[in-house]
Design a protein around this motif. Structure first.
Motif, short mmCIF file in Angstrom:
data_model
loop_
_atom_site.label_atom_id
_atom_site.label_comp_id
_atom_site.label_asym_id
_atom_site.label_seq_id
_atom_site.Cartn_x
_atom_site.Cartn_y
_atom_site.Cartn_z
N ARG A 88 66.71 -10.18 9.09
CA ARG A 88 67.21 -9.55 10.32
C ARG A 88 66.26 -8.46 10.80
NH1 ARG A 88 69.14 -12.52 13.07
NH2 ARG A 88 67.87 -13.85 11.76
N ARG A 89 65.69 -7.73 9.88
CA ARG A 89 64.74 -6.69 10.28
C ARG A 89 63.49 -7.33 10.89
NH1 ARG A 89 63.23 -1.66 10.36
NH2 ARG A 89 61.09 -1.07 9.87
N LEU A 90 63.08 -8.47 10.37
CA LEU A 90 61.93 -9.16 10.96
C LEU A 90 62.20 -9.52 12.41
CD1 LEU A 90 59.18 -10.54 10.75
CD2 LEU A 90 60.35 -12.55 9.82
N ALA A 91 63.40 -9.99 12.70
CA ALA A 91 63.75 -10.32 14.08
C ALA A 91 63.73 -9.07 14.96
CB ALA A 91 65.12 -10.99 14.13
N ALA A 92 64.21 -7.94 14.42
CA ALA A 92 64.19 -6.70 15.20
C ALA A 92 62.76 -6.23 15.47
CB ALA A 92 64.98 -5.62 14.47
N LEU A 93 61.90 -6.31 14.46
CA LEU A 93 60.51 -5.90 14.66
C LEU A 93 59.80 -6.80 15.66
CD1 LEU A 93 59.24 -4.87 11.11
CD2 LEU A 93 60.11 -3.44 12.95
N LYS A 94 60.10 -8.09 15.63
CA LYS A 94 59.49 -9.00 16.61
C LYS A 94 59.91 -8.62 18.03
CE LYS A 94 58.97 -13.14 13.74
NZ LYS A 94 59.40 -14.56 13.54
N ALA A 95 61.17 -8.25 18.20
CA ALA A 95 61.63 -7.86 19.54
C ALA A 95 60.94 -6.57 19.99
CB ALA A 95 63.14 -7.68 19.53
N ARG A 96 60.82 -5.60 19.06
CA ARG A 96 60.13 -4.35 19.41
C ARG A 96 58.66 -4.61 19.74
NH1 ARG A 96 62.08 -0.34 14.52
NH2 ARG A 96 64.35 -0.65 14.75
N HIS A 97 58.04 -5.48 18.97
CA HIS A 97 56.63 -5.77 19.20
C HIS A 97 56.43 -6.45 20.55
CE1 HIS A 97 52.86 -8.12 18.69
NE2 HIS A 97 52.46 -7.02 18.07
N ALA A 98 57.29 -7.38 20.88
CA ALA A 98 57.17 -8.06 22.17
C ALA A 98 57.35 -7.08 23.33
CB ALA A 98 58.19 -9.20 22.26
N ALA A 99 58.32 -6.17 23.19
CA ALA A 99 58.53 -5.17 24.25
C ALA A 99 57.34 -4.23 24.37
CB ALA A 99 59.81 -4.39 23.98
N ALA A 100 56.79 -3.80 23.23
CA ALA A 100 55.64 -2.89 23.26
C ALA A 100 54.41 -3.56 23.85
CB ALA A 100 55.35 -2.38 21.85
N VAL A 101 54.19 -4.82 23.52
CA VAL A 101 53.04 -5.55 24.08
C VAL A 101 53.21 -5.73 25.58
CG1 VAL A 101 51.86 -7.77 24.08
CG2 VAL A 101 52.47 -6.70 21.91
N ALA A 102 54.43 -6.01 26.02
CA ALA A 102 54.67 -6.16 27.46
C ALA A 102 54.39 -4.85 28.20
CB ALA A 102 56.10 -6.61 27.70
N ARG A 161 48.43 6.09 25.76
CA ARG A 161 47.97 4.71 25.59
C ARG A 161 47.44 4.47 24.18
NH1 ARG A 161 48.47 0.11 28.55
NH2 ARG A 161 46.25 -0.40 28.39
N ARG A 162 46.70 5.42 23.62
CA ARG A 162 46.20 5.27 22.26
C ARG A 162 47.33 5.25 21.25
NH1 ARG A 162 42.37 9.03 24.27
NH2 ARG A 162 43.38 10.74 23.15
N CYS A 163 48.32 6.08 21.45
CA CYS A 163 49.49 6.07 20.57
C CYS A 163 50.26 4.76 20.69
CB CYS A 163 50.40 7.26 20.88
SG CYS A 163 49.67 8.87 20.53
N GLN A 164 50.34 4.22 21.89
CA GLN A 164 51.01 2.95 22.09
C GLN A 164 50.28 1.83 21.36
OE1 GLN A 164 51.04 1.31 26.14
NE2 GLN A 164 53.27 1.11 25.97
N ALA A 165 48.96 1.83 21.40
CA ALA A 165 48.19 0.82 20.68
C ALA A 165 48.38 0.95 19.17
CB ALA A 165 46.70 0.94 21.04
N ALA A 166 48.42 2.17 18.66
CA ALA A 166 48.66 2.37 17.23
C ALA A 166 50.05 1.89 16.83
CB ALA A 166 48.48 3.84 16.87
N HIS A 167 51.04 2.11 17.70
CA HIS A 167 52.40 1.64 17.42
C HIS A 167 52.45 0.12 17.36
CE1 HIS A 167 56.72 1.48 17.34
NE2 HIS A 167 56.78 0.86 18.50
N ILE A 168 51.73 -0.55 18.25
CA ILE A 168 51.70 -2.02 18.24
C ILE A 168 51.06 -2.52 16.95
CG2 ILE A 168 50.69 -4.04 19.37
CD1 ILE A 168 51.04 -2.59 22.02
N GLN A 169 49.99 -1.89 16.50
CA GLN A 169 49.34 -2.30 15.25
C GLN A 169 50.27 -2.08 14.05
OE1 GLN A 169 45.64 -0.20 15.00
NE2 GLN A 169 44.73 -1.27 16.75
#
Length: 542
Positions: A145-159, A97-105
């Protein structure tokens, strides 16, 4: 000083809270190894199933579900083994969980940087604090395009974070991915599978105060005999009473052996773990216990005998000793290390460099070591330093986390305190105020050596600058003294400076001019008391 961020206050780093020592299990018989492998495989399977159940519970986990999991494991092992497995499982889930929070940041920081740079015109120059626009329209398009990819990863990680889902691999994700690159890893499939099995074994037991020798599951007597309480399905392998198996090997902890012996003789809790090093084919026993909470010394006490400022770099520590007034003493010291190769080699290099640093601090008689409170989390993103690959590799190579853990634990054994300071502007101001003045024909000062002085002065509570601005009135102390390295109550601060040591007595300095030990004033007001006035007779003319 406009535009500079506010500096954090120095603080004394808390000491270590635990101790771990290790010794090799030598001269094991084939029967001993067979029993250890059977116990490790059986309890490892239980740990894998319990981890799956814990991850499935997610945020719905509570005391009831924990008790239910422990009851299920107790029937297939024992109550103590079940408690150790459930505790290790919960710790592993919490770490994920701590690693997941660091990844989101990290993803959020990359998104902010990309949005800022995409909002600027193409080719816009950057500043020291923020990058400019992209160089071409093609690069701008690729980064969008990379910004769109990071937004998708961020949304999935937050979910996943909100749902409490984590991804954990028992045995390690790196070793799992090595299965697809055996040629590059120089491993055969059998070697990889042996290592994979060994990493997923579970032969560990938590300590219990009041029990015999501090542990009921894995017991080590004062003379070094090791015995294991076998789980219920493997009780037929016991070679002694009460379902225990005694190994033929004995252990003798060379490091902290006296501390360990005192604990087990007093029946205080000691945790043990047995693991196999498949590369060497050796079995090891690790003993660990918690240390009592040690109250950190006050910051004034740590500063009482001076400080050693340490600048951390990718290949060496640059250290300088300072007295209580912030004056550099002697020459700079450098402690190199090589962070290439395996993780074990890197860890050994850090330990050797820290050992030399601490030994020097003990000989110097200081009470504390000043270091930077480094955190390169935001500096490692490719969005902020995309083209500067060398710089990103340099920052990633500095072992900040491992350095803190090692330095704090090793310094505590020698009675040294660690003072952490804000790392802002230490290299810049150190080079500006200290590199050139301390450079002599026999002393070569680098930017890193000057940064060590800046770190030490900040840890002592002094400003990095060598002198303040001159008083607005005259040379007296009407406004304030010129130097900030000595307080008003210190004797001799108005006296002449001592002679330099880079020239013979009575001789000139190497550059041919005298730069130290100015003579006393010759004015009537400041005439020394030893001066004698002589009245010459007038010359008669005629």
């Amino acid at each position: 000083m406009g535009g500079l961020r506010e500096l954090a206050v120095p603080f004394v780093v808390p000491g270590p809270c635990g101790v771990a020592i290790r010794d090799r299990l030598k001269h094991l018989t084939p029967q001993d190894e067979m029993v250890l492998r059977a116990v490790g495989a059986h309890q490892g399977a239980l740990a894998s199933g319990d981890l799956k159940a814990r991850c499935a519970d997610g945020l719905e986990h509570g005391a009831d579900t924990w008790a239910a999991r422990k009851r299920e494991l107790t029937a297939r092992s024992s109550s103590r083994i079940a408690g150790a497995i459930t505790k290790a499982t919960h710790d592993q889930w919490a770490l994920a969980r701590r690693c997941q929070a660091a990844h989101i940041q990290n993803l959020a920081a990359g998104i902010r940087t990309l949005r800022h740079r995409l909002s600027l015109p193409v080719g816009a120059p950057g500043t020291k604090r923020a990058a400019g626009g992209y160089r071409s329209k093609g690069e701008w398009f690729r980064k969008s395009r990379r910004l769109a990819a990071l937004k998708a990863r961020h949304a999935a990680a937050v979910a996943e974070w909100q749902a409490g889902r984590v991804r954990v691999v028992r045995g390690g994700r790196r070793l799992l991915n090595t299965r697809h690159h055996l040629t590059q890893a120089q491993l055969t499939e059998d070697q990889w599978r042996e290592r994979w099995k060994a990493e997923r074994w579970f032969i560990a037991a938590d300590g219990e105060s009041g029990k015999r020798f501090g542990n009921e599951t894995i017991r080590v007597t004062p003379d070094g005999k090791v015995s294991i309480k076998l789980p219920a399905p493997l009780a037929h392998l016991a070679n002694t009473q009460h379902g225990r198996y005694v190994l033929t090997s004995t252990v003798a902890f060379a490091h902290r052996g006296a501390d360990w012996a005192d604990r087990i003789e007093a029946n205080r809790a000691v945790a043990y773990r047995i693991h196999l090093d498949t590369e060497r084919g050796r079995w090891y026993l690790t003993a660990s216990w918690q240390r009592p909470v040690i109250r950190t010394v006050p910051l004034e006490t740590a500063r009482a005998r001076g400080m050693i400022g340490v600048d951390t770099n990718a290949d060496h520590f640059a250290a300088y000793r300072l007295d209580v007034h912030g004056n550099p003493i002697g020459d700079p010291r450098r402690f190199p290390y090589d962070l290439s190769g395996s993780a074990g080699h890197r860890d050994a290099q850090i330990r050797h460099a820290l050992t030399r640093l601490i030994n020097w601090a003990v000989r110097a008689g200081v009470a504390a070591i000043g270091i930077e409170d480094l955190d390169f989390t935001t500096e490692k993103t490719r969005e902020k330093h995309g083209r500067r690959k060398r710089f990103r590799q340099l920052v990633s190579g500095i072992p900040t986390g491992k350095l803190k853990a090692r330095l704090v634990s090793m310094a505590a054994e020698h009675g040294l305190s660690i003072v952490a300071v804000d790392p802002a502007y230490t290299s810049l101001w150190g080079a500006q105020h200290w590199q050139k003045p301390l450079t002599t024909p026999r002393r070569k000062m680098s930017r890193h050596d000057a940064a060590g002085i800046a770190i030490g002065r900040r840890a002592l509570g002094h400003p990095v600058r060598r002198r303040t601005a001159p008083p607005p009135h005259d040379r007296s102390d009407r406004a304030r003294h010129r130097t900030v390295q000595a307080g008003p109550g210190h004797r001799g601060r108005e006296g002449t400076r001592p002679p330099t040591t880079d020239r013979p007595p009575g001789g000139l300095s190497p550059n041919g001019t005298r730069t130290r030990e100015p003579s006393a004033s010759k004015t009537v007001r400041d005439a020394p008391s030893t001066q004698q006035w002589v009245q010459d007779s007038f010359t008669h003319t005629g």
